[in-house]
Design a protein around this motif. Sequence first.
Motif, PDB file in Angstrom:
ATOM      1  N   VAL A   1      46.783  35.874  64.165  1.00 49.51           N
ATOM      2  CA  VAL A   1      46.308  35.677  65.536  1.00 49.51           C
ATOM      3  C   VAL A   1      45.375  36.824  65.899  1.00 49.51           C
ATOM      4  O   VAL A   1      45.494  37.930  65.361  1.00 49.51           O
ATOM      5  CB  VAL A   1      47.492  35.630  66.521  1.00 49.51           C
ATOM      6  N   PRO A   2      44.409  36.597  66.802  1.00 46.81           N
ATOM      7  CA  PRO A   2      43.527  37.691  67.239  1.00 46.81           C
ATOM      8  C   PRO A   2      44.338  38.813  67.869  1.00 46.81           C
ATOM      9  O   PRO A   2      45.397  38.585  68.468  1.00 46.81           O
ATOM     10  CB  PRO A   2      42.614  37.018  68.264  1.00 46.81           C
ATOM     11  N   ARG A   3      43.854  40.022  67.722  1.00 42.94           N
ATOM     12  CA  ARG A   3      44.557  41.171  68.307  1.00 42.94           C
ATOM     13  C   ARG A   3      44.114  41.341  69.748  1.00 42.94           C
ATOM     14  O   ARG A   3      42.940  41.590  70.034  1.00 42.94           O
ATOM     15  CB  ARG A   3      44.271  42.430  67.508  1.00 42.94           C
ATOM     16  N   ALA A   4      45.060  41.208  70.655  1.00 43.02           N
ATOM     17  CA  ALA A   4      44.755  41.269  72.076  1.00 43.02           C
ATOM     18  C   ALA A   4      44.171  42.618  72.460  1.00 43.02           C
ATOM     19  O   ALA A   4      44.661  43.667  72.038  1.00 43.02           O
ATOM     20  CB  ALA A   4      46.027  41.006  72.889  1.00 43.02           C
TER      21      ALA A   4
ATOM     22  N   ALA B   1      38.363  45.689  71.031  1.00 44.74           N
ATOM     23  CA  ALA B   1      36.942  45.663  71.370  1.00 44.74           C
ATOM     24  C   ALA B   1      36.076  45.483  70.133  1.00 44.74           C
ATOM     25  O   ALA B   1      34.853  45.420  70.244  1.00 44.74           O
ATOM     26  CB  ALA B   1      36.562  46.951  72.094  1.00 44.74           C
ATOM     27  N   LEU B   2      36.699  45.377  68.960  1.00 47.03           N
ATOM     28  CA  LEU B   2      35.971  45.255  67.707  1.00 47.03           C
ATOM     29  C   LEU B   2      36.095  43.850  67.148  1.00 47.03           C
ATOM     30  O   LEU B   2      37.120  43.177  67.329  1.00 47.03           O
ATOM     31  CB  LEU B   2      36.514  46.267  66.683  1.00 47.03           C
TER      32      LEU B   2
ATOM     33  N   ALA C   1      38.774  50.341  63.377  1.00 47.86           N
ATOM     34  CA  ALA C   1      38.528  49.024  62.789  1.00 47.86           C
ATOM     35  C   ALA C   1      39.323  48.836  61.500  1.00 47.86           C
ATOM     36  O   ALA C   1      39.883  47.756  61.250  1.00 47.86           O
ATOM     37  CB  ALA C   1      37.036  48.851  62.517  1.00 47.86           C
ATOM     38  N   ALA C   2      39.379  49.870  60.655  1.00 46.48           N
ATOM     39  CA  ALA C   2      40.131  49.763  59.399  1.00 46.48           C
ATOM     40  C   ALA C   2      41.612  49.557  59.673  1.00 46.48           C
ATOM     41  O   ALA C   2      42.276  48.747  58.994  1.00 46.48           O
ATOM     42  CB  ALA C   2      39.914  51.025  58.563  1.00 46.48           C
ATOM     43  N   MET C   3      42.143  50.267  60.643  1.00 39.69           N
ATOM     44  CA  MET C   3      43.555  50.108  61.003  1.00 39.69           C
ATOM     45  C   MET C   3      43.825  48.701  61.535  1.00 39.69           C
ATOM     46  O   MET C   3      44.836  48.066  61.190  1.00 39.69           O
ATOM     47  CB  MET C   3      43.942  51.160  62.039  1.00 39.69           C
ATOM     48  N   THR C   4      42.912  48.196  62.360  1.00 38.46           N
ATOM     49  CA  THR C   4      43.065  46.840  62.892  1.00 38.46           C
ATOM     50  C   THR C   4      43.020  45.808  61.769  1.00 38.46           C
ATOM     51  O   THR C   4      43.816  44.859  61.731  1.00 38.46           O
ATOM     52  CB  THR C   4      41.958  46.547  63.920  1.00 38.46           C
ATOM     53  N   GLY C   5      42.071  45.978  60.845  1.00 40.23           N
ATOM     54  CA  GLY C   5      41.976  45.057  59.721  1.00 40.23           C
ATOM     55  C   GLY C   5      43.223  45.059  58.865  1.00 40.23           C
ATOM     56  O   GLY C   5      43.674  43.993  58.394  1.00 40.23           O
TER      57      GLY C   5
END
Length: 614
Positions: free
Chosen positions: A269-272, A275-276, A182-186
């Motif tokens: 844009v949302p990350r395709a 799952a988070l 989640a931190a990496m995605t953020g």
Amino acid sequence: MRIRPRQQLLELWRAHLETSYRDKAWVWGGRDGSNSICDAEQLMCLLYPATELSNFALDPESIAMADDVASVMSVLGDDLWIGEFLVEVTGQFFDRYTGADGEPIFAGGSYFRDVGQGAPTDEQRKLDVVDSYSMSLSLCIAVLRFVRGLQRYLSGEVRLQAGRLDERIEELTPRVQTRLTAAMTGLIRSFVIHTPHFSSAAGQEILTLVNQTGSAFKDVIADFSGTLERIRVQARNDIRSGQTPDTDLRDDNLLFECGWSWGIDRNAVPRAGSALQVGERPGFAVTEPYLYFTLVALDGVKDLYSQRTQEPDLLEGEQLQLADSLRKRAELTQRYWSTISRFGTGRWPLEDLPWRTSDGKQSDYYSLAVTSFLIQDMLDRESTTDLARTVAVLTQLAQRARITNREVPDDPAATLHYPGITLTLKGSQDVDDGPLMGYHVADFTTLLLKRSLQAARLARDVETREQLLDLAATAMEHMHDRAVTRGRSSGLWDNLAPADNVAHPSPSWFLTERMMECLVVAHNTFSRPPLATAAMVNSATGRISEADHLLNQEFLEVGDAAYSPQRRELEAIERSLDRARAIAPKRPHTAESLAADALMRLNSLAYAREDANR
């Protein structure tokens, strides 16, 4: 003041446990209360040195714990008890910052400040912030390293004796992996590329900054496009995921700057396939890089692709792809700011203090942040080309911030240290119809200390290295004066108060964690071989060569008696010269001293023989 990283880290640990471990329970929070950032900082003060420095390791799988480390940690118990307690406390952190739906929480909470428009609302305080993403990333890597060490130890009979600990690790690890992902995605969704037109206010600020020669703006625009063309192409080809859809890097009429905003970009844009919720959550942060948040993001990202992360194969599946995406963004950002800081052929923009951002703000803190990008870039490339000019900037910043110069009453430079600079989080006012929020940053001295120690690794001449180490020592003394000196938190930071300079009863984990990082950097810097220039090695080699030749002459004069005093002395000199020859490439001055001693002893033998002949 001499920097002694081992002793000072142990003192920090001792003070940390005195503050955080009371009545056999962990006490969360500090001066700024509790939030996802400062609680992570509180844990990192223990876990980061334990996983970054082998002689501070706390897991039983490592070599026997050092006596001084064991003494400090004895309040928690011995061996497995230390590991079991730290696993339990880490689990508490994940309980506190995981929602009922299982989603990690990265809220800024009490770190969000009033900037004169009213206190932030409860909904605003729940906003994610890049500082939390970055600190959580580093914390998760440290936790994974620590529990992997414990797991390697928990085998056979040991596993049976510590079955409960093994179960806790099995429960904790998936939660750590989820928070890490989640931190990496953020961080990916908070990365921004700002592309103002050259005629806009932001574009004019950038052009004025880089135009240090007074050239016509059309020439500056052409130079800007040419100098940054390769970086622009890399950004256009490599940076896609989570990026603003309408960013056009092909238009040469658009200037650009890149880095991290304070939170998820409002246009991201949302990350395709994520799952988070952090992969789809709407953002509010303006599409402009903040130097502070870019700096902390880079520090976190570097933990992802450090050698210590890759060796135990900590990342898995989706995390490897995210890490690669973050690495590309980090390299692009570092190259951009390193290039901009030295733009042109005359005076650097970095040398025109203080640095001005594209939104018209200026501060010596921004100058230090850009200097940090430059130093890190030189470290990665192992380049010393511009080190002397960079050191001059660091020295001037230390003077302007009253670290090396004396502070005067009502000195405006004092605000760099307390309360620090205030960042306005543009876009935060769009949440819950609340006020514009702020974010205090007061780590000027620790940032200067850290970068001075890192730059000292690059120095190839004694004068530059000594200048950097003297600067670091002065910054360390400045921080020593700011340590809490009484109460339970004595030995932690920070003792500055708004008016009366009285020690606050609780520590600032923001500043204490950064002091811990500085001491780890100092440990790594001092662990490296001493400076050995070609001139130093040549000088040592010359003395060794002369001594070796004279030694051979002396061997011609002594008999074959194996136990004669003269022969034993010559054999001792020979061993000393062999040692000098072996260490000369890395420790030339030590080798030179050994050779000088050999020359003195050989001269005594020669004089004694000549005197006997007379």
